[in-house]
Scaffold this motif. Sequence first.
Motif, mmCIF file in Angstrom:
data_model
loop_
_atom_site.group_PDB
_atom_site.id
_atom_site.type_symbol
_atom_site.label_atom_id
_atom_site.label_comp_id
_atom_site.label_asym_id
_atom_site.label_seq_id
_atom_site.Cartn_x
_atom_site.Cartn_y
_atom_site.Cartn_z
ATOM 1 N N ASP A 178 0.833 -1.204 0.000
ATOM 2 C CA ASP A 178 0.000 0.000 0.000
ATOM 3 C C ASP A 178 0.868 1.255 0.000
ATOM 4 O O ASP A 178 0.629 2.201 -0.756
ATOM 5 N N ARG A 179 1.900 1.282 0.836
ATOM 6 C CA ARG A 179 2.793 2.441 0.900
ATOM 7 C C ARG A 179 3.544 2.623 -0.413
ATOM 8 O O ARG A 179 3.698 3.755 -0.903
ATOM 9 N N LEU A 180 4.013 1.529 -0.997
ATOM 10 C CA LEU A 180 4.730 1.611 -2.267
ATOM 11 C C LEU A 180 3.840 2.180 -3.362
ATOM 12 O O LEU A 180 4.275 3.005 -4.175
ATOM 13 N N SER A 181 2.585 1.740 -3.380
ATOM 14 C CA SER A 181 1.652 2.231 -4.384
ATOM 15 C C SER A 181 1.374 3.717 -4.197
ATOM 16 O O SER A 181 1.379 4.498 -5.170
ATOM 17 N N ARG A 182 1.163 4.127 -2.972
ATOM 18 C CA ARG A 182 0.845 5.535 -2.694
ATOM 19 C C ARG A 182 2.029 6.448 -3.000
ATOM 20 O O ARG A 182 1.863 7.512 -3.598
ATOM 21 N N VAL A 183 3.216 6.033 -2.571
ATOM 22 C CA VAL A 183 4.403 6.852 -2.820
ATOM 23 C C VAL A 183 4.678 6.954 -4.319
ATOM 24 O O VAL A 183 4.992 8.026 -4.839
ATOM 25 N N GLY A 184 4.555 5.830 -5.037
ATOM 26 C CA GLY A 184 4.770 5.853 -6.478
ATOM 27 C C GLY A 184 3.787 6.761 -7.192
ATOM 28 O O GLY A 184 4.171 7.546 -8.064
ATOM 29 N N SER A 185 2.523 6.680 -6.810
ATOM 30 C CA SER A 185 1.502 7.513 -7.448
ATOM 31 C C SER A 185 1.687 8.990 -7.123
ATOM 32 O O SER A 185 1.529 9.853 -7.992
ATOM 33 N N LEU A 186 2.028 9.290 -5.862
ATOM 34 C CA LEU A 186 2.258 10.676 -5.476
ATOM 35 C C LEU A 186 3.455 11.254 -6.220
ATOM 36 O O LEU A 186 3.397 12.367 -6.770
ATOM 37 N N ALA A 187 4.553 10.501 -6.243
ATOM 38 C CA ALA A 187 5.750 10.969 -6.946
ATOM 39 C C ALA A 187 5.464 11.155 -8.434
ATOM 40 O O ALA A 187 5.897 12.142 -9.043
ATOM 41 N N GLY A 188 4.723 10.220 -9.015
ATOM 42 C CA GLY A 188 4.397 10.330 -10.431
ATOM 43 C C GLY A 188 3.557 11.553 -10.736
ATOM 44 O O GLY A 188 3.783 12.240 -11.742
ATOM 45 N N THR A 189 2.600 11.853 -9.862
ATOM 46 C CA THR A 189 1.750 13.027 -10.068
ATOM 47 C C THR A 189 2.569 14.316 -10.015
ATOM 48 O O THR A 189 2.413 15.212 -10.858
ATOM 49 N N VAL A 190 3.465 14.406 -9.037
ATOM 50 C CA VAL A 190 4.288 15.612 -8.884
ATOM 51 C C VAL A 190 5.251 15.763 -10.061
ATOM 52 O O VAL A 190 5.362 16.839 -10.668
ATOM 53 N N VAL A 191 5.962 14.689 -10.400
ATOM 54 C CA VAL A 191 6.972 14.754 -11.465
ATOM 55 C C VAL A 191 6.316 15.020 -12.818
ATOM 56 O O VAL A 191 6.813 15.830 -13.616
ATOM 57 N N LEU A 192 5.193 14.346 -13.090
ATOM 58 C CA LEU A 192 4.489 14.593 -14.352
ATOM 59 C C LEU A 192 3.997 16.038 -14.421
ATOM 60 O O LEU A 192 4.040 16.665 -15.491
ATOM 61 N N GLY A 193 3.544 16.575 -13.295
ATOM 62 C CA GLY A 193 3.111 17.968 -13.268
ATOM 63 C C GLY A 193 4.238 18.914 -13.654
ATOM 64 O O GLY A 193 4.046 19.849 -14.451
ATOM 65 N N PHE A 194 5.443 18.674 -13.111
ATOM 66 C CA PHE A 194 6.596 19.482 -13.493
ATOM 67 C C PHE A 194 6.881 19.342 -14.985
ATOM 68 O O PHE A 194 7.210 20.320 -15.671
ATOM 69 N N GLY A 195 6.761 18.128 -15.483
ATOM 70 C CA GLY A 195 7.009 17.901 -16.902
ATOM 71 C C GLY A 195 6.050 18.668 -17.789
ATOM 72 O O GLY A 195 6.453 19.235 -18.813
ATOM 73 N N LEU A 196 4.782 18.707 -17.402
ATOM 74 C CA LEU A 196 3.796 19.446 -18.188
ATOM 75 C C LEU A 196 4.074 20.943 -18.155
ATOM 76 O O LEU A 196 3.968 21.634 -19.177
ATOM 77 N N VAL A 197 4.455 21.450 -16.980
ATOM 78 C CA VAL A 197 4.767 22.878 -16.872
ATOM 79 C C VAL A 197 5.961 23.236 -17.746
ATOM 80 O O VAL A 197 5.936 24.234 -18.490
ATOM 81 N N VAL A 198 7.010 22.429 -17.676
ATOM 82 C CA VAL A 198 8.199 22.693 -18.505
ATOM 83 C C VAL A 198 7.837 22.602 -19.980
ATOM 84 O O VAL A 198 8.333 23.381 -20.805
ATOM 85 N N GLY A 199 6.956 21.668 -20.334
ATOM 86 C CA GLY A 199 6.531 21.546 -21.721
ATOM 87 C C GLY A 199 5.853 22.809 -22.227
ATOM 88 O O GLY A 199 6.094 23.254 -23.355
ATOM 89 N N TYR A 200 5.014 23.415 -21.393
ATOM 90 C CA TYR A 200 4.348 24.658 -21.796
ATOM 91 C C TYR A 200 5.358 25.801 -21.910
ATOM 92 O O TYR A 200 5.228 26.673 -22.772
ATOM 93 N N LEU A 201 6.363 25.809 -21.042
ATOM 94 C CA LEU A 201 7.399 26.840 -21.140
ATOM 95 C C LEU A 201 8.177 26.694 -22.448
ATOM 96 O O LEU A 201 8.524 27.696 -23.092
#
Length: 267
Positions: A178-201
């Motif tokens: 459960d912890r592995l799934s939550r940490v992976g999903s949280l990290a993925g959401t944050v990192v993907l968000g940064f990627g989308l922002v950089v893409g728009y820049l």
Amino acid sequence: MQGILEIVDLVLPLAYASLVAVYLKTFLNEEAEPRFARALLWGVLLVHGIYFVARGAHFSYFPLGSKAEFFSWLAYSISAVYAALERQLKQVRTGVFFVSIALAFQTAASVFMEYDPKHPLLLENPMYGVHVIFVIFGVTALAVGTLYATMYLLLNRQLKARELGLFFKRLPPLNTLDRLSRVGSLAGTVVLGFGLVVGYLVALSLPEDFNFWDPKLLITDAVWLGYVVGVLLVRYRGLPSIRVAQLTIAWFAVFLVSVGIGHSFLA
């Protein structure tokens, strides 16, 4: 330099195959020493990372101009995301599953790798490279979180049925999955968000007009926002673990279908 790159292309699948063998032994043998597996994993990641740097320097562009290079990045990102989770949560029993997937991708990459310097000019933009790295690692982390959620549901079902085979006996406890799934999903959401922002820049810096209302971009942003809402719900509503696992799997399926539709029919 190209000769060295060709040699590394042959060595990398062998290195990942060695990882599979070592992590399989760790999975099957409860007394196996995990430190060697961890050291070998980080060693392979170091070599693979240097390979990307050397390839980019040799061809003077971010090495993502072909499907083979993309497969190699998938192999690297899966291994790196797993390595980060392993380091944080101190568990090695699931490593064999992820390094096996990495082996498959890297084998395909090495078989079909090309050495043609032709590439889109956008790949020469360093910011675009940063965008791509964030997106690849973000999506990979979401996928890893989903796989752990799947393991959680399968193990939970087997525990209720009281029919545990060797495979399920060697999986980590439910709370760890459960912890592995939550940490992976949280990290993925944050990192993907940064990627989308950089893409728009990057898009704002292009000389030609960019269509920010492209349906493919809107679909991707909408799915990412769904992950953000899900993370907030889990954080503040205290959903039970089994419900979190089910939602994780369901939304990643929505993510794959939505992005696939966007790129297939709205191109």
